[in-house]
Design a protein around this motif. Structure first.
Motif, PDB file in Angstrom:
ATOM      1  N   UNK A  23       0.842  -1.204   0.000  1.00 43.07           N
ATOM      2  CA  UNK A  23       0.000   0.000   0.000  1.00 43.07           C
ATOM      3  C   UNK A  23       0.874   1.250   0.000  1.00 43.07           C
ATOM      4  N   UNK A  24       2.038   1.156   0.606  1.00 44.60           N
ATOM      5  CA  UNK A  24       2.951   2.299   0.630  1.00 44.60           C
ATOM      6  C   UNK A  24       3.382   2.698  -0.780  1.00 44.60           C
ATOM      7  N   UNK A  25       3.450   1.751  -1.685  1.00 45.56           N
ATOM      8  CA  UNK A  25       3.811   2.061  -3.072  1.00 45.56           C
ATOM      9  C   UNK A  25       2.707   2.890  -3.727  1.00 45.56           C
ATOM     10  N   UNK A  26       1.455   2.588  -3.413  1.00 42.98           N
ATOM     11  CA  UNK A  26       0.322   3.290  -4.011  1.00 42.98           C
ATOM     12  C   UNK A  26       0.079   4.627  -3.324  1.00 42.98           C
ATOM     13  N   UNK A  27       0.237   4.656  -1.996  1.00 41.91           N
ATOM     14  CA  UNK A  27      -0.011   5.879  -1.224  1.00 41.91           C
ATOM     15  C   UNK A  27       1.250   6.244  -0.453  1.00 41.91           C
ATOM     16  N   UNK A  28       2.246   6.844  -1.122  1.00 41.55           N
ATOM     17  CA  UNK A  28       3.509   7.129  -0.444  1.00 41.55           C
ATOM     18  C   UNK A  28       3.336   8.152   0.670  1.00 41.55           C
ATOM     19  N   UNK A  29       4.172   8.020   1.650  1.00 42.92           N
ATOM     20  CA  UNK A  29       4.140   8.934   2.779  1.00 42.92           C
ATOM     21  C   UNK A  29       4.847   8.344   3.981  1.00 42.92           C
ATOM     22  N   UNK A  30       5.419   7.179   3.829  1.00 44.80           N
ATOM     23  CA  UNK A  30       6.187   6.456   4.855  1.00 44.80           C
ATOM     24  C   UNK A  30       5.407   6.217   6.145  1.00 44.80           C
ATOM     25  N   UNK A  31       4.131   5.936   6.022  1.00 49.62           N
ATOM     26  CA  UNK A  31       3.320   5.579   7.182  1.00 49.62           C
ATOM     27  C   UNK A  31       3.030   4.087   7.188  1.00 49.62           C
ATOM     28  N   UNK A  32       2.561   3.594   6.069  1.00 49.23           N
ATOM     29  CA  UNK A  32       2.174   2.190   5.984  1.00 49.23           C
ATOM     30  C   UNK A  32       3.368   1.249   6.039  1.00 49.23           C
ATOM     31  N   UNK A  33       4.519   1.729   5.590  1.00 44.84           N
ATOM     32  CA  UNK A  33       5.689   0.864   5.604  1.00 44.84           C
ATOM     33  C   UNK A  33       6.061   0.478   7.040  1.00 44.84           C
ATOM     34  N   UNK A  34       5.898   1.386   7.986  1.00 41.27           N
ATOM     35  CA  UNK A  34       6.244   1.090   9.379  1.00 41.27           C
ATOM     36  C   UNK A  34       5.219   0.164  10.011  1.00 41.27           C
ATOM     37  N   UNK A  35       3.962   0.306   9.618  1.00 38.92           N
ATOM     38  CA  UNK A  35       2.959  -0.654  10.068  1.00 38.92           C
ATOM     39  C   UNK A  35       3.245  -2.033   9.483  1.00 38.92           C
ATOM     40  N   UNK A  36       3.685  -2.064   8.238  1.00 32.44           N
ATOM     41  CA  UNK A  36       4.035  -3.322   7.602  1.00 32.44           C
ATOM     42  C   UNK A  36       5.220  -3.996   8.274  1.00 32.44           C
ATOM     43  N   UNK A  37       6.214  -3.210   8.645  1.00 32.39           N
ATOM     44  CA  UNK A  37       7.372  -3.756   9.362  1.00 32.39           C
ATOM     45  C   UNK A  37       6.933  -4.334  10.700  1.00 32.39           C
ATOM     46  N   UNK A  38       6.054  -3.631  11.396  1.00 33.74           N
ATOM     47  CA  UNK A  38       5.552  -4.130  12.678  1.00 33.74           C
ATOM     48  C   UNK A  38       4.786  -5.434  12.493  1.00 33.74           C
ATOM     49  N   UNK A  39       3.985  -5.521  11.445  1.00 28.88           N
ATOM     50  CA  UNK A  39       3.229  -6.748  11.189  1.00 28.88           C
ATOM     51  C   UNK A  39       4.161  -7.906  10.857  1.00 28.88           C
ATOM     52  N   UNK A  40       5.204  -7.654  10.083  1.00 31.89           N
ATOM     53  CA  UNK A  40       6.170  -8.707   9.778  1.00 31.89           C
ATOM     54  C   UNK A  40       6.894  -9.180  11.043  1.00 31.89           C
ATOM     55  N   UNK A  41       7.230  -8.248  11.916  1.00 28.94           N
ATOM     56  CA  UNK A  41       7.871  -8.623  13.180  1.00 28.94           C
ATOM     57  C   UNK A  41       6.939  -9.452  14.065  1.00 28.94           C
ATOM     58  N   UNK A  42       5.676  -9.080  14.111  1.00 24.96           N
ATOM     59  CA  UNK A  42       4.704  -9.864  14.882  1.00 24.96           C
ATOM     60  C   UNK A  42       4.558 -11.258  14.286  1.00 24.96           C
TER      61      UNK A  42
END
Length: 88
Positions: A23-42
């Motif tokens: 989603x970060x690729x479609x809606x750039x702003x470096x918000x979703x990427x950090x949520x994605x990293x957190x989800x991968x860590x979980x």
């Protein structure tokens, strides 16, 4: 829904992480990427320790806040150098 997601185990978190980073690729702003990293860590933690869904949700909440703060810190350092050339 919790029964369906818990049936997928840690793969649900991995899929969510990949989707959020996508989603970060479609809606750039470096918000979703950090949520994605957190989800991968979980997903990794859930795979290693077998968290209950409540624990996974709490871990996601905590890791989301931590990853956003770290991302904001690193982005702030990167943006400081660009102030001398505002047109670039």
């Amino acid at each position: 829904m919790a029964g369906y997601v818990s049936g997928l185990g840690p793969w649900a978190w991995v899929i969510l992480g990949v989707v959020l980073i996508g989603v970060e690729v479609v809606a750039p702003g470096s918000f979703f990427v950090w949520l994605g990293v957190a989800a991968l860590l979980v997903g990794a933690i859930d795979g290693a320790f077998g968290l209950p869904w409540q624990g996974a949700m709490l871990a996601f909440a905590g890791l989301s806040v931590a990853s956003m703060l770290l991302g904001r810190t690193f982005a702030g350092r990167r943006d400081e150098g660009s102030a001398d050339r505002p047109t670039l």
